[in-house]
Design a protein around this motif. Sequence first.
Motif, PDB file in Angstrom:
ATOM      1  N   HIS A 130      18.438  34.028  37.016  1.00  0.00           N
ATOM      2  CA  HIS A 130      18.174  32.821  37.142  1.00  0.00           C
ATOM      3  C   HIS A 130      20.084  31.914  37.003  1.00  0.00           C
ATOM      4  CE1 HIS A 130      19.863  32.767  33.152  1.00  0.00           C
ATOM      5  NE2 HIS A 130      20.213  31.453  32.513  1.00  0.00           N
ATOM      6  N   GLU A 154      24.560  21.007  42.983  1.00  0.00           N
ATOM      7  CA  GLU A 154      23.226  21.342  43.629  1.00  0.00           C
ATOM      8  C   GLU A 154      22.861  21.477  44.372  1.00  0.00           C
ATOM      9  OE1 GLU A 154      20.138  23.577  42.148  1.00  0.00           O
ATOM     10  OE2 GLU A 154      21.632  22.515  40.678  1.00  0.00           O
ATOM     11  N   GLN A 174      13.988  26.742  40.204  1.00  0.00           N
ATOM     12  CA  GLN A 174      13.568  27.554  38.928  1.00  0.00           C
ATOM     13  C   GLN A 174      13.057  27.018  38.082  1.00  0.00           C
ATOM     14  OE1 GLN A 174      16.015  26.496  35.403  1.00  0.00           O
ATOM     15  NE2 GLN A 174      17.407  28.734  36.509  1.00  0.00           N
ATOM     16  N   PRO A 175      11.595  28.008  37.941  1.00  0.00           N
ATOM     17  CA  PRO A 175      10.469  27.029  37.110  1.00  0.00           C
ATOM     18  C   PRO A 175      10.918  26.738  35.409  1.00  0.00           C
ATOM     19  CG  PRO A 175      10.441  29.268  38.402  1.00  0.00           C
ATOM     20  CD  PRO A 175      11.489  28.946  38.283  1.00  0.00           C
ATOM     21  N   LYS A 176      10.287  25.661  35.047  1.00  0.00           N
ATOM     22  CA  LYS A 176      10.778  24.961  34.239  1.00  0.00           C
ATOM     23  C   LYS A 176      10.450  26.161  32.368  1.00  0.00           C
ATOM     24  CE  LYS A 176       5.981  23.392  32.343  1.00  0.00           C
ATOM     25  NZ  LYS A 176       5.193  22.186  32.534  1.00  0.00           N
ATOM     26  N   GLU A 177      10.114  27.073  32.661  1.00  0.00           N
ATOM     27  CA  GLU A 177       9.814  28.413  31.755  1.00  0.00           C
ATOM     28  C   GLU A 177      11.478  28.823  31.694  1.00  0.00           C
ATOM     29  OE1 GLU A 177       5.842  27.421  33.787  1.00  0.00           O
ATOM     30  OE2 GLU A 177       7.449  27.714  34.473  1.00  0.00           O
ATOM     31  N   LYS A 179      14.385  28.066  32.648  1.00  0.00           N
ATOM     32  CA  LYS A 179      15.478  26.605  32.499  1.00  0.00           C
ATOM     33  C   LYS A 179      14.847  26.303  30.760  1.00  0.00           C
ATOM     34  CE  LYS A 179      18.534  23.997  32.240  1.00  0.00           C
ATOM     35  NZ  LYS A 179      19.852  23.981  32.768  1.00  0.00           N
ATOM     36  N   LEU A 180      14.142  26.728  30.114  1.00  0.00           N
ATOM     37  CA  LEU A 180      13.650  26.652  29.053  1.00  0.00           C
ATOM     38  C   LEU A 180      14.081  27.689  27.925  1.00  0.00           C
ATOM     39  CD1 LEU A 180      12.943  25.286  25.773  1.00  0.00           C
ATOM     40  CD2 LEU A 180       9.883  26.800  26.656  1.00  0.00           C
ATOM     41  N   ASP A 182      16.793  29.547  29.443  1.00  0.00           N
ATOM     42  CA  ASP A 182      18.495  29.805  29.111  1.00  0.00           C
ATOM     43  C   ASP A 182      19.005  28.732  27.787  1.00  0.00           C
ATOM     44  OD1 ASP A 182      20.020  29.809  30.115  1.00  0.00           O
ATOM     45  OD2 ASP A 182      20.558  27.699  31.490  1.00  0.00           O
ATOM     46  N   GLN A 183      18.158  27.761  27.489  1.00  0.00           N
ATOM     47  CA  GLN A 183      18.207  26.628  26.334  1.00  0.00           C
ATOM     48  C   GLN A 183      18.541  27.603  25.528  1.00  0.00           C
ATOM     49  OE1 GLN A 183      16.197  23.489  27.598  1.00  0.00           O
ATOM     50  NE2 GLN A 183      17.598  22.319  28.620  1.00  0.00           N
ATOM     51  N   ASP A 203      18.072  18.846  20.755  1.00  0.00           N
ATOM     52  CA  ASP A 203      17.607  18.980  22.196  1.00  0.00           C
ATOM     53  C   ASP A 203      17.603  19.920  22.626  1.00  0.00           C
ATOM     54  OD1 ASP A 203      17.102  15.998  22.677  1.00  0.00           O
ATOM     55  OD2 ASP A 203      18.816  15.697  24.165  1.00  0.00           O
TER      56      ASP A 203
END
Length: 234
Positions: A130, A154, A174-177, A179-180, A182-183, A203
């Motif tokens: 990612h 970006e 990038q899929p939201k999965e 990003k999660l 990564d967070q 958050d």
Amino acid sequence: MASNYARLEFGLNNLLPISCMPPRKFPPDMVSSSDGSAAVPKRHRRRDNPAQFDLFEMPEATAVMLTFSGRTVDLENPDLSAFDITDIARPLAYQCRFVGNTIAFYSVAQHSVLASYLAPKGFEYDALMHDAEEAFTGDWPTPWKVRIGRAAIEEAVAPLKREIAERFGTRYPQPKEVKLADQRALATELRDLCAPHRVNWKDLPSPAVEPIQALAPEDALRSFLQRYRELRKS
């Protein structure tokens, strides 16, 4: 003065709509930019090394990135077809997260490996890759992204991200999965690697259970490559 106004009026009345204008022609040593708005120098590759642009022939050598392997990347029109995974893994392993503001050296490569283990099934490989574009851009800390403008960054990095996705078979955007994951990796790093601080991170998702054991660059490189091979086999 009247004649000048007359010439101006004639010129405005005879402008063609953009859709009707003939295609722009450029000199043999120039090509169209990515958005078609200007002429940019044509990149010449070395005869003895086709993977490398001849930087001596570049009017603006700063438009091209020279990698540790000797390969070169045209940032406006990147072509990574001759690149392998080491061109990604090695720079990530030698870059420290948080611009070095950690209690121990902790690389982008190790961060990527951690994210791959925190990602849901089916997204592990995308999570590992990612931050692959940071092999060519460096790791931008979030405060600077906000200050400069996420949209501008970006837009500038998008050609690299698309080319990486094409070359290494990752999902784009990038899929939201991912990003999660990564967070979650970020939350773990803030807990284990950063100085005590009072910041509202409500958050962020919950961190990983296991504490981070920071790796030196060469160890992080081996870990990244091993994880890459594991996921490419699956």
